[in-house]
Design a protein around this motif. Structure first.
Motif, PDB file in Angstrom:
ATOM      1  N   MET A  58      -4.399  11.451   8.592  1.00 25.64           N
ATOM      2  CA  MET A  58      -4.134  10.714   7.148  1.00 25.64           C
ATOM      3  C   MET A  58      -3.640   9.177   8.189  1.00 25.64           C
ATOM      4  O   MET A  58      -3.740   8.827   8.279  1.00 25.64           O
ATOM      5  CB  MET A  58      -3.014  11.496   6.491  1.00 25.64           C
ATOM      6  N   SER A  59      -4.642   8.767   6.298  1.00 25.07           N
ATOM      7  CA  SER A  59      -4.237   7.438   6.420  1.00 25.07           C
ATOM      8  C   SER A  59      -3.611   6.390   5.086  1.00 25.07           C
ATOM      9  O   SER A  59      -4.082   7.113   3.738  1.00 25.07           O
ATOM     10  CB  SER A  59      -5.991   6.978   6.735  1.00 25.07           C
ATOM     11  N   LEU A  60      -3.308   5.181   5.401  1.00 29.33           N
ATOM     12  CA  LEU A  60      -2.255   4.661   4.647  1.00 29.33           C
ATOM     13  C   LEU A  60      -3.468   4.582   3.031  1.00 29.33           C
ATOM     14  O   LEU A  60      -3.021   4.354   2.534  1.00 29.33           O
ATOM     15  CB  LEU A  60      -1.402   3.517   4.483  1.00 29.33           C
ATOM     16  N   ARG A  61      -4.568   4.318   3.507  1.00 23.12           N
ATOM     17  CA  ARG A  61      -5.761   4.006   2.192  1.00 23.12           C
ATOM     18  C   ARG A  61      -5.672   5.257   1.517  1.00 23.12           C
ATOM     19  O   ARG A  61      -5.548   5.558   0.381  1.00 23.12           O
ATOM     20  CB  ARG A  61      -6.846   3.535   3.291  1.00 23.12           C
ATOM     21  N   GLN A  62      -5.986   6.689   2.154  1.00 22.31           N
ATOM     22  CA  GLN A  62      -5.795   7.856   1.573  1.00 22.31           C
ATOM     23  C   GLN A  62      -4.362   8.390   1.070  1.00 22.31           C
ATOM     24  O   GLN A  62      -5.289   8.451  -0.689  1.00 22.31           O
ATOM     25  CB  GLN A  62      -5.837   9.301   2.462  1.00 22.31           C
ATOM     26  N   GLU A  79      -2.751   5.633  -0.650  1.00 20.70           N
ATOM     27  CA  GLU A  79      -3.257   4.502  -2.128  1.00 20.70           C
ATOM     28  C   GLU A  79      -4.086   5.425  -3.358  1.00 20.70           C
ATOM     29  O   GLU A  79      -3.385   5.171  -4.220  1.00 20.70           O
ATOM     30  CB  GLU A  79      -2.859   3.153  -1.657  1.00 20.70           C
ATOM     31  N   TYR A  80      -4.723   5.700  -2.633  1.00 18.77           N
ATOM     32  CA  TYR A  80      -6.031   6.379  -3.627  1.00 18.77           C
ATOM     33  C   TYR A  80      -6.035   7.957  -4.400  1.00 18.77           C
ATOM     34  O   TYR A  80      -5.533   7.374  -5.239  1.00 18.77           O
ATOM     35  CB  TYR A  80      -7.357   7.124  -2.508  1.00 18.77           C
ATOM     36  N   ALA A  81      -4.269   8.080  -3.350  1.00 20.33           N
ATOM     37  CA  ALA A  81      -4.129   9.623  -4.581  1.00 20.33           C
ATOM     38  C   ALA A  81      -3.375   9.542  -5.424  1.00 20.33           C
ATOM     39  O   ALA A  81      -3.010   9.758  -6.196  1.00 20.33           O
ATOM     40  CB  ALA A  81      -2.888  10.689  -3.086  1.00 20.33           C
ATOM     41  N   LEU A  82      -2.148   8.049  -4.841  1.00 20.09           N
ATOM     42  CA  LEU A  82      -1.549   7.645  -5.614  1.00 20.09           C
ATOM     43  C   LEU A  82      -1.551   7.158  -6.951  1.00 20.09           C
ATOM     44  O   LEU A  82      -2.370   6.710  -8.317  1.00 20.09           O
ATOM     45  CB  LEU A  82      -0.505   6.534  -5.437  1.00 20.09           C
TER      46      LEU A  82
END
Length: 298
Positions: free
Chosen positions: A1-5, A7-10
């Motif tokens: 999992m990444s921070l970008r994922q 942010e995308y989910a939010l």
């Protein structure tokens, strides 16, 4: 999992669709779709239900998003700290206030904060539920909060003063002739109340029960300004923090007897940076002890 994922989910949860979220974040829609699907595969759960109205977080998805919000907020604060120079601060500051608190004091303090740190992005929202506000504080989502009750240590919780509550009456109401309204005289009045889980409705219920009054409900609203305006038109009476009475309606608000007030506590996050510290100092300079109605009318 990444921070970008995260942010995308939010973003998908906020926008309701991958397309709208991609536009909001200015990324390619196929890339975002791939990231969301990859996140769900890695977690082994479905984060979003695909409905005709758009993507809706599942129960598991909601739990995940709460934790993702904590992680993203922490990362943003870390970036802001790294970018902060000796005389300049950049990044994001998330501020929340218990509904009705600081309505008069916050705008001036936040304006001065923006003048001091023009690159600091400040987001402010009102939270009706004191329990939810406390939960967000404990999870580290918020940089700064105004609330009535907090069991934090003095290092993080700072008492600013009191919010006095006032009753708002309709135009021509006979009790407007008094400087202060006795709560016992409001026994036959219908009340404009707030959402059932809100801190303001809890205050009203406690006041009415303490004074042996039955809370006859004329309407329920979600905003203090709406409650005041509806009361002004004679739909019922309402009880709100004095500083939450909008300009132009002060003549319809009266203090009550016995007096009703709540403490105003500023809660700063652990490891507060220069933005939170500056906002706390600015709010301490605001008037919290004098009557908010007098201050608004002058």
């Amino acid at each position: 999992m990444s921070l970008r994922q995260f942010e995308y989910a939010l973003a998908v949860a906020e926008a309701g669709s991958v397309t709208a979220a991609a536009e909001m974040l200015r990324v390619a829609q196929p890339s975002m779709s791939q990231q969301i699907r990859g996140l769900e595969r890695e977690l082994g759960v479905e984060l979003f239900a695909r409905t005709p109205g758009g993507l809706v977080p599942t129960a598991v998805g909601l739990a995940f998003l709460r934790e993702a919000e904590v992680a993203v907020s922490a990362a943003r604060r870390a970036r802001a700290t790294a970018r902060a120079g000796a005389d300049e601060l950049a990044g994001e500051l998330l501020v929340a206030a218990q509904m009705g608190f600081g309505t008069r004091q916050l705008p001036g303090a936040l304006g001065a904060l923006r003048d001091r740190f023009p690159r600091l992005e400040v987001t402010v929202f009102e939270e009706p539920s004191s329990a939810e506000l406390d939960r967000l504080c404990r999870q580290g989502v918020l940089n700064f909060a105004l609330m009535a009750a907090c069991d934090r240590s003095p290092e993080y919780a700072h008492r600013l003063g009191e919010e006095e509550f006032v009753v708002v009456l309709g135009e021509g109401h006979p009790h407007l002739a008094a400087d202060r309204v006795e709560l016992s005289d409001l026994g036959g009045e219908p009340w404009i109340r707030f959402d059932r889980d809100s801190a303001l409705d809890a205050v009203l219920l406690d006041v009415l029960r303490t004074n042996a009054l039955t809370p006859a409900t004329a309407a329920r609203v979600s905003q203090t300004a709406t409650a005041v305006r509806w009361a002004a038109h004679g739909l019922g009476v309402t009880l709100v923090p004095a500083s939450a009475v909008p300009l132009g309606y002060e003549h319809l608000a009266r203090p009550v007897f016995p007096a009703v007030s709540q403490p105003v506590i500023a809660v700063v996050r652990s490891g507060a940076g220069p933005g939170e510290t500056a906002l706390l100092d600015l709010l301490r300079q605001e008037a919290w002890h004098e009557s908010a109605l007098v201050a608004q009318a002058s």
